[in-house]
Design a protein around this motif. Structure first.
Motif, mmCIF file in Angstrom:
data_model
loop_
_atom_site.group_PDB
_atom_site.id
_atom_site.type_symbol
_atom_site.label_atom_id
_atom_site.label_comp_id
_atom_site.label_asym_id
_atom_site.label_seq_id
_atom_site.Cartn_x
_atom_site.Cartn_y
_atom_site.Cartn_z
ATOM 1 N N LEU A 35 38.706 32.113 -7.383
ATOM 2 C CA LEU A 35 37.763 31.027 -7.684
ATOM 3 C C LEU A 35 37.045 31.193 -9.020
ATOM 4 C CD1 LEU A 35 35.472 29.247 -5.126
ATOM 5 C CD2 LEU A 35 34.598 29.828 -7.372
ATOM 6 N N PRO A 36 36.459 32.377 -9.323
ATOM 7 C CA PRO A 36 35.778 32.498 -10.627
ATOM 8 C C PRO A 36 36.696 32.233 -11.819
ATOM 9 C CG PRO A 36 35.144 34.298 -9.160
ATOM 10 C CD PRO A 36 36.297 33.599 -8.508
ATOM 11 N N ASP A 37 37.940 32.734 -11.766
ATOM 12 C CA ASP A 37 38.880 32.510 -12.858
ATOM 13 C C ASP A 37 39.313 31.045 -12.939
ATOM 14 O OD1 ASP A 37 39.227 35.517 -12.101
ATOM 15 O OD2 ASP A 37 40.166 35.325 -14.085
ATOM 16 N N GLN A 41 38.841 28.822 -16.192
ATOM 17 C CA GLN A 41 40.035 28.345 -16.882
ATOM 18 C C GLN A 41 40.151 26.819 -16.856
ATOM 19 O OE1 GLN A 41 42.409 30.146 -18.620
ATOM 20 N NE2 GLN A 41 40.994 31.875 -18.422
ATOM 21 N N LEU A 42 39.734 26.209 -15.748
ATOM 22 C CA LEU A 42 39.839 24.761 -15.625
ATOM 23 C C LEU A 42 38.573 24.057 -16.097
ATOM 24 C CD1 LEU A 42 41.598 24.505 -12.142
ATOM 25 C CD2 LEU A 42 42.642 24.566 -14.407
ATOM 26 N N ASP A 43 37.587 24.841 -16.512
ATOM 27 C CA ASP A 43 36.338 24.318 -17.086
ATOM 28 C C ASP A 43 35.702 23.277 -16.164
ATOM 29 O OD1 ASP A 43 34.292 24.012 -18.891
ATOM 30 O OD2 ASP A 43 35.342 22.483 -20.078
ATOM 31 N N ILE A 48 33.616 21.949 -7.077
ATOM 32 C CA ILE A 48 34.881 21.228 -7.232
ATOM 33 C C ILE A 48 36.056 22.132 -6.875
ATOM 34 C CG2 ILE A 48 36.434 20.142 -8.902
ATOM 35 C CD1 ILE A 48 34.002 19.014 -10.324
ATOM 36 N N VAL A 49 36.036 23.373 -7.376
ATOM 37 C CA VAL A 49 37.108 24.315 -7.042
ATOM 38 C C VAL A 49 37.034 24.697 -5.568
ATOM 39 C CG1 VAL A 49 38.121 26.566 -7.550
ATOM 40 C CG2 VAL A 49 37.139 25.198 -9.399
ATOM 41 N N PRO A 100 41.623 20.174 -12.647
ATOM 42 C CA PRO A 100 41.320 20.118 -11.213
ATOM 43 C C PRO A 100 42.231 19.185 -10.412
ATOM 44 C CG PRO A 100 39.279 20.169 -12.459
ATOM 45 C CD PRO A 100 40.394 20.049 -13.460
ATOM 46 N N PRO A 101 42.591 17.977 -10.918
ATOM 47 C CA PRO A 101 43.504 17.121 -10.140
ATOM 48 C C PRO A 101 44.872 17.766 -9.897
ATOM 49 C CG PRO A 101 42.364 15.806 -11.796
ATOM 50 C CD PRO A 101 42.059 17.245 -12.098
#
Length: 426
Positions: A35-37, A41-43, A48-49, A100-101
């Motif tokens: 999750l942290p990465d 990475q996905l900013d 949301i993650v 994210p999508p």
């Protein structure tokens, strides 16, 4: 394949069921390590993650409600193997995510791990009779083993290959469920068997039936209701002892699994230490689920549900007060004991509060409730952290919601007593 129940083949199939549970819960927990990465990475934001990860459980279990129909049409073996293949592809898509999508799309495919689990858990009564409770205890250990082992493996893969490489290797691991599915029966018992030709006739030859039966819409609704086990939701014992506790179980377990590592990091621990804290919870799950046959000699499933909900709630509350590395490991162990017992007894409760012919649907409804709770927890727990900058409120809410299990069980018992008394008077 050998016929009968409680034989050597039954135990071999049980190992497949255990592996499926291990894979499903371990994959969700493995994503919590990433999750942290993923957030960086996905900013994007934590919630949301986190809610996207919860999709694995929510989408998979909601889709699992229709698995009863597909099992009857295509057989458990085909459903298990197909689900494993789709989930493996989903993890590959996750490894290629650039937004994210895209991650969400891959996670939805990965959710087929839950469809596979629903099918496998649903067919366990096909293989066990005398040792059914022992079988539940054993395959339920897959949850604890998944929490203990796969997050550690994920952390090692993350250090060596990065999050994209880690997901590709996890995809290879999940692909092993495809050949494992070949060990499942190619059919189900005659009591619940629905011929493929009959299903196709109902679906595609409905026009011919209109002229003969003007009540076709009503009949179709009735068939749909039976196809998903909807009559179970008309029974108060099933609602109070299975569905509501299942929702709470999903909300609590997924909220803890997704955010526990991040919670530990927010309190000054490293990601590796957070993974070990999470593994301590997995140890608790394994210990209590191995002990389930012994616990049933002294307590009923309802007593165990009451006790486990209280232990789980207390441990979650203590997490917000004692945040040292040692304290979190001890508290996490007790959390695992509580949540592991709660989840294991729900499967026993589903069997007790449904007919034998409804068992598959009872399992599916547990998973629907679990999935609904998990997606809500994924959103709410992460969103509260993003707003407040702390997990204190989120984890206290998890504790409060867990205690609602005792309220649900109590309401069901009180209503049952009143109904019995009224029946005696009449």
């Amino acid at each position: 394949m050998m016929s009968g129940k409680d034989n050597a083949t039954s135990w071999l199939v049980l190992s497949v069921v255990t592996f499926s549970v291990f894979l499903e819960i371990g994959t969700v927990k493995g994503f919590s390590v990433l999750l942290p990465d993923l957030k960086e990475q996905l900013d994007t934001q934590t919630w949301i993650v986190g809610s996207s990860i919860a999709i694995i459980t929510a989408f998979g279990y909601l889709l699992g409600l229709s698995s009863g129909f597909f099992v009857k049409v295509f057989s458990p073996r085909i459903c298990v193997m197909t689900s494993g293949l789709i989930a493996s592809i989903g993890l590959i898509v996750c490894s290629l995510a650039t937004s994210p999508p895209t991650l969400l799309l891959g996670l939805m495919f990965t959710g087929f791990l839950l469809v596979q689990e629903t099918v496998l858990v649903g067919v366990v009564p096909e293989y066990f009779d005398k040792y059914y409770k022992a079988a539940v205890g054993i395959y339920a250990c897959g949850t604890g083993l998944g929490i203990v082992i796969l997050p550690i493996i994920t952390q090692l893969l993350l250090d060596l290959y990065g999050w994209r490489g880690a997901l590709l290797i996890l995809s290879g691991i999940s692909f092993h469920s495809v050949p494992c599915g070949a060990l499942i029966k190619a059919h189900i018992s005659h009591e619940t068997k629905l011929s493929q030709d009959n299903v196709y006739h109902q679906l595609f030859n409905a026009e011919d039936a209109v002229a003969e039966d003007k009540s076709l819409p009503r009949k179709l609704l009735q068939d749909l209701s039976e196809a998903i086990g909807l009559p179970l939701l008309t029974r108060l014992p099933f609602i109070t002892r299975v569905v509501i506790p299942g929702f709470i179980w999903g909300y609590t377990l997924i909220g803890w699994m997704i955010y526990m590592v991040s919670f530990a990091v927010s309190n000054g621990l490293s990601i590796k230490q957070g993974s070990i804290v999470a593994a301590s919870g997995g140890v608790g799950v394994v210990v209590v689920r191995i002990s389930i046959p012994l616990l049933h000699k002294y307590m009923t499933y309802k007593e165990l549900l009451y006790i486990s909900s209280v232990i789980t709630a207390i441990s979650l509350s203590l997490t917000t007060f004692f945040t040292s590395y040692i304290a979190l490991n001890i508290i996490s162990l007790f959390f695992g004991l509580g949540i592991g017992c709660l989840g294991g007894e729900l499967y026993i409760s589903a069997k007790v509060n449904s007919e034998d012919s409804e068992h598959f649907y009872a399992i599916a409804w547990i998973h629907v409730a679990y999935g609904s709770g998990s997606i809500l927890s994924g959103i709410v727990t992460g969103l509260l952290y993003d707003v407040t900058g702390s997990f204190t409120i989120s984890f206290n809410i998890l504790a409060a919601i867990t205690l609602m299990t005792t309220v649900s069980l109590g309401c069901g018992d009180i209503f049952g007593i009143k109904k019995t008394c009224l029946g005696n008077v009449l």
